[in-house]
Design a protein around this motif. Structure first.
Motif, PDB file in Angstrom:
ATOM      1  N   UNK A 189       2.836   9.987  -7.319  1.00  0.00           N
ATOM      2  CA  UNK A 189       3.624  10.963  -6.570  1.00  0.00           C
ATOM      3  C   UNK A 189       5.017  11.138  -7.167  1.00  0.00           C
ATOM      4  N   UNK A 190       5.499  10.123  -7.869  1.00  0.00           N
ATOM      5  CA  UNK A 190       6.811  10.249  -8.522  1.00  0.00           C
ATOM      6  C   UNK A 190       6.723  11.127  -9.769  1.00  0.00           C
ATOM      7  N   UNK A 191       5.615  11.021 -10.512  1.00  0.00           N
ATOM      8  CA  UNK A 191       5.487  11.742 -11.779  1.00  0.00           C
ATOM      9  C   UNK A 191       4.845  13.122 -11.632  1.00  0.00           C
ATOM     10  N   UNK A 192       4.089  13.299 -10.561  1.00  0.00           N
ATOM     11  CA  UNK A 192       3.465  14.605 -10.334  1.00  0.00           C
ATOM     12  C   UNK A 192       4.053  15.171  -9.040  1.00  0.00           C
ATOM     13  N   UNK A 193       5.012  16.035  -9.150  1.00  0.00           N
ATOM     14  CA  UNK A 193       5.706  16.542  -7.965  1.00  0.00           C
ATOM     15  C   UNK A 193       4.810  17.363  -7.029  1.00  0.00           C
ATOM     16  N   UNK A 194       3.681  17.841  -7.522  1.00  0.00           N
ATOM     17  CA  UNK A 194       2.809  18.649  -6.660  1.00  0.00           C
ATOM     18  C   UNK A 194       2.081  17.806  -5.610  1.00  0.00           C
ATOM     19  N   UNK A 195       2.031  16.478  -5.818  1.00  0.00           N
ATOM     20  CA  UNK A 195       1.395  15.583  -4.843  1.00  0.00           C
ATOM     21  C   UNK A 195       2.449  15.197  -3.816  1.00  0.00           C
ATOM     22  N   UNK A 196       2.190  15.515  -2.557  1.00  0.00           N
ATOM     23  CA  UNK A 196       3.172  15.208  -1.522  1.00  0.00           C
ATOM     24  C   UNK A 196       3.079  13.741  -1.110  1.00  0.00           C
ATOM     25  N   UNK A 197       4.160  13.229  -0.573  1.00  0.00           N
ATOM     26  CA  UNK A 197       4.202  11.843  -0.123  1.00  0.00           C
ATOM     27  C   UNK A 197       3.247  11.635   1.042  1.00  0.00           C
ATOM     28  N   UNK A 198       3.083  12.640   1.905  1.00  0.00           N
ATOM     29  CA  UNK A 198       2.153  12.535   3.028  1.00  0.00           C
ATOM     30  C   UNK A 198       0.715  12.354   2.546  1.00  0.00           C
ATOM     31  N   UNK A 199       0.363  13.066   1.477  1.00  0.00           N
ATOM     32  CA  UNK A 199      -0.983  12.939   0.913  1.00  0.00           C
ATOM     33  C   UNK A 199      -1.216  11.524   0.395  1.00  0.00           C
ATOM     34  N   UNK A 200      -0.229  10.955  -0.289  1.00  0.00           N
ATOM     35  CA  UNK A 200      -0.343   9.598  -0.839  1.00  0.00           C
ATOM     36  C   UNK A 200      -0.468   8.582   0.293  1.00  0.00           C
ATOM     37  N   UNK A 201       0.342   8.756   1.328  1.00  0.00           N
ATOM     38  CA  UNK A 201       0.288   7.823   2.466  1.00  0.00           C
ATOM     39  C   UNK A 201      -1.073   7.941   3.161  1.00  0.00           C
ATOM     40  N   UNK A 202      -1.587   9.156   3.298  1.00  0.00           N
ATOM     41  CA  UNK A 202      -2.895   9.359   3.928  1.00  0.00           C
ATOM     42  C   UNK A 202      -4.014   8.707   3.144  1.00  0.00           C
ATOM     43  N   UNK A 203      -4.013   8.873   1.835  1.00  0.00           N
ATOM     44  CA  UNK A 203      -5.037   8.250   0.982  1.00  0.00           C
ATOM     45  C   UNK A 203      -4.947   6.723   1.073  1.00  0.00           C
ATOM     46  N   UNK A 204      -3.733   6.200   1.028  1.00  0.00           N
ATOM     47  CA  UNK A 204      -3.549   4.744   1.114  1.00  0.00           C
ATOM     48  C   UNK A 204      -4.036   4.225   2.456  1.00  0.00           C
ATOM     49  N   UNK A 205      -3.750   4.966   3.513  1.00  0.00           N
ATOM     50  CA  UNK A 205      -4.200   4.549   4.843  1.00  0.00           C
ATOM     51  C   UNK A 205      -5.720   4.528   4.921  1.00  0.00           C
ATOM     52  N   UNK A 206      -6.369   5.538   4.376  1.00  0.00           N
ATOM     53  CA  UNK A 206      -7.840   5.599   4.393  1.00  0.00           C
ATOM     54  C   UNK A 206      -8.432   4.418   3.620  1.00  0.00           C
ATOM     55  N   UNK A 207      -7.862   4.133   2.466  1.00  0.00           N
ATOM     56  CA  UNK A 207      -8.357   3.010   1.649  1.00  0.00           C
ATOM     57  C   UNK A 207      -8.196   1.688   2.398  1.00  0.00           C
ATOM     58  N   UNK A 208      -7.019   1.476   2.981  1.00  0.00           N
ATOM     59  CA  UNK A 208      -6.775   0.205   3.673  1.00  0.00           C
ATOM     60  C   UNK A 208      -7.612   0.076   4.948  1.00  0.00           C
ATOM     61  N   UNK A 209      -7.823   1.163   5.664  1.00  0.00           N
ATOM     62  CA  UNK A 209      -8.683   1.106   6.851  1.00  0.00           C
ATOM     63  C   UNK A 209     -10.121   0.786   6.447  1.00  0.00           C
ATOM     64  N   UNK A 210     -10.616   1.446   5.408  1.00  0.00           N
ATOM     65  CA  UNK A 210     -11.982   1.176   4.939  1.00  0.00           C
ATOM     66  C   UNK A 210     -12.125  -0.280   4.509  1.00  0.00           C
ATOM     67  N   UNK A 211     -11.114  -0.782   3.812  1.00  0.00           N
ATOM     68  CA  UNK A 211     -11.147  -2.177   3.382  1.00  0.00           C
ATOM     69  C   UNK A 211     -11.129  -3.113   4.591  1.00  0.00           C
ATOM     70  N   UNK A 212     -10.300  -2.787   5.572  1.00  0.00           N
ATOM     71  CA  UNK A 212     -10.229  -3.613   6.783  1.00  0.00           C
ATOM     72  C   UNK A 212     -11.544  -3.642   7.541  1.00  0.00           C
ATOM     73  N   UNK A 213     -12.193  -2.480   7.651  1.00  0.00           N
ATOM     74  CA  UNK A 213     -13.486  -2.428   8.345  1.00  0.00           C
ATOM     75  C   UNK A 213     -14.526  -3.241   7.584  1.00  0.00           C
ATOM     76  N   UNK A 214     -14.557  -3.089   6.273  1.00  0.00           N
ATOM     77  CA  UNK A 214     -15.519  -3.836   5.467  1.00  0.00           C
ATOM     78  C   UNK A 214     -15.290  -5.346   5.597  1.00  0.00           C
ATOM     79  N   UNK A 215     -14.041  -5.766   5.438  1.00  0.00           N
ATOM     80  CA  UNK A 215     -13.747  -7.196   5.521  1.00  0.00           C
ATOM     81  C   UNK A 215     -13.944  -7.723   6.933  1.00  0.00           C
ATOM     82  N   UNK A 216     -13.667  -6.894   7.938  1.00  0.00           N
ATOM     83  CA  UNK A 216     -13.883  -7.321   9.322  1.00  0.00           C
ATOM     84  C   UNK A 216     -15.343  -7.613   9.604  1.00  0.00           C
TER      85      UNK A 216
END
Length: 143
Positions: free
Chosen positions: A28-55
């Motif tokens: 998101x720092x090097x590609x200005x077209x990617x918004x910070x909200x999009x990055x946070x959303x993707x990270x949240x989805x990844x971490x939730x999926x990981x949490x469900x799997x590990x749970x």
């Protein structure tokens, strides 16, 4: 799969998720077209999926203790000379009731209960309530 290998894999997945999160923030720092909200959303989805799997992987199975069928040894009770009232008191001791609670339940005084318990201790050759319950279970005197 060994428990050690499972633990290593779980920590590896956590580290992988964190590395992906860091890489997404760098993108998101090097590609200005990617918004910070999009990055946070993707990270949240990844971490939730990981949490469900590990749970699901970490969840422990319930252990159910099954008592063997308890057949009371009537001959042993007769040979020890345990009266029906003493047997009743012994059963209530095994349920964890105090002398006062046993007395109230059986409508007798606490000193009568103490006498019954003292007689049980002699007949079972024990010195404490817990020993009496253990011995009674071993000898199949109570269920």
């Amino acid at each position: 799969m060994s428990p050690l290998l499972k633990t290593v894999l779980r920590f590896g997945l956590i580290i992988l998720a964190l590395l992906i999160l860091f890489q997404l923030t760098n993108a998101s720092l090097f590609i200005p077209s990617i918004s910070a909200d999009f990055v946070i959303g993707i990270a949240a989805i990844i971490l939730i999926a990981l949490g469900v799997y590990l749970g699901k992987a970490v969840r422990k199975e319930k252990v159910v203790e099954v008592k063997p069928s308890s057949v009371i040894d009537e001959e042993r009770i007769l040979s020890l000379g345990i009266s029906p009232r003493e047997l009743e008191v012994l059963q209530l001791i095994s349920e964890g009731l105090s002398n006062q609670e046993i007395g109230e339940k059986l409508f007798v005084s606490e000193s009568t209960i103490k006498t019954h318990i003292s007689n049980l201790f002699v007949k079972l050759d024990v010195k404490r309530r817990t020993q009496a319950v253990i011995r009674a279970n071993e000898w199949r005197i109570i269920p």
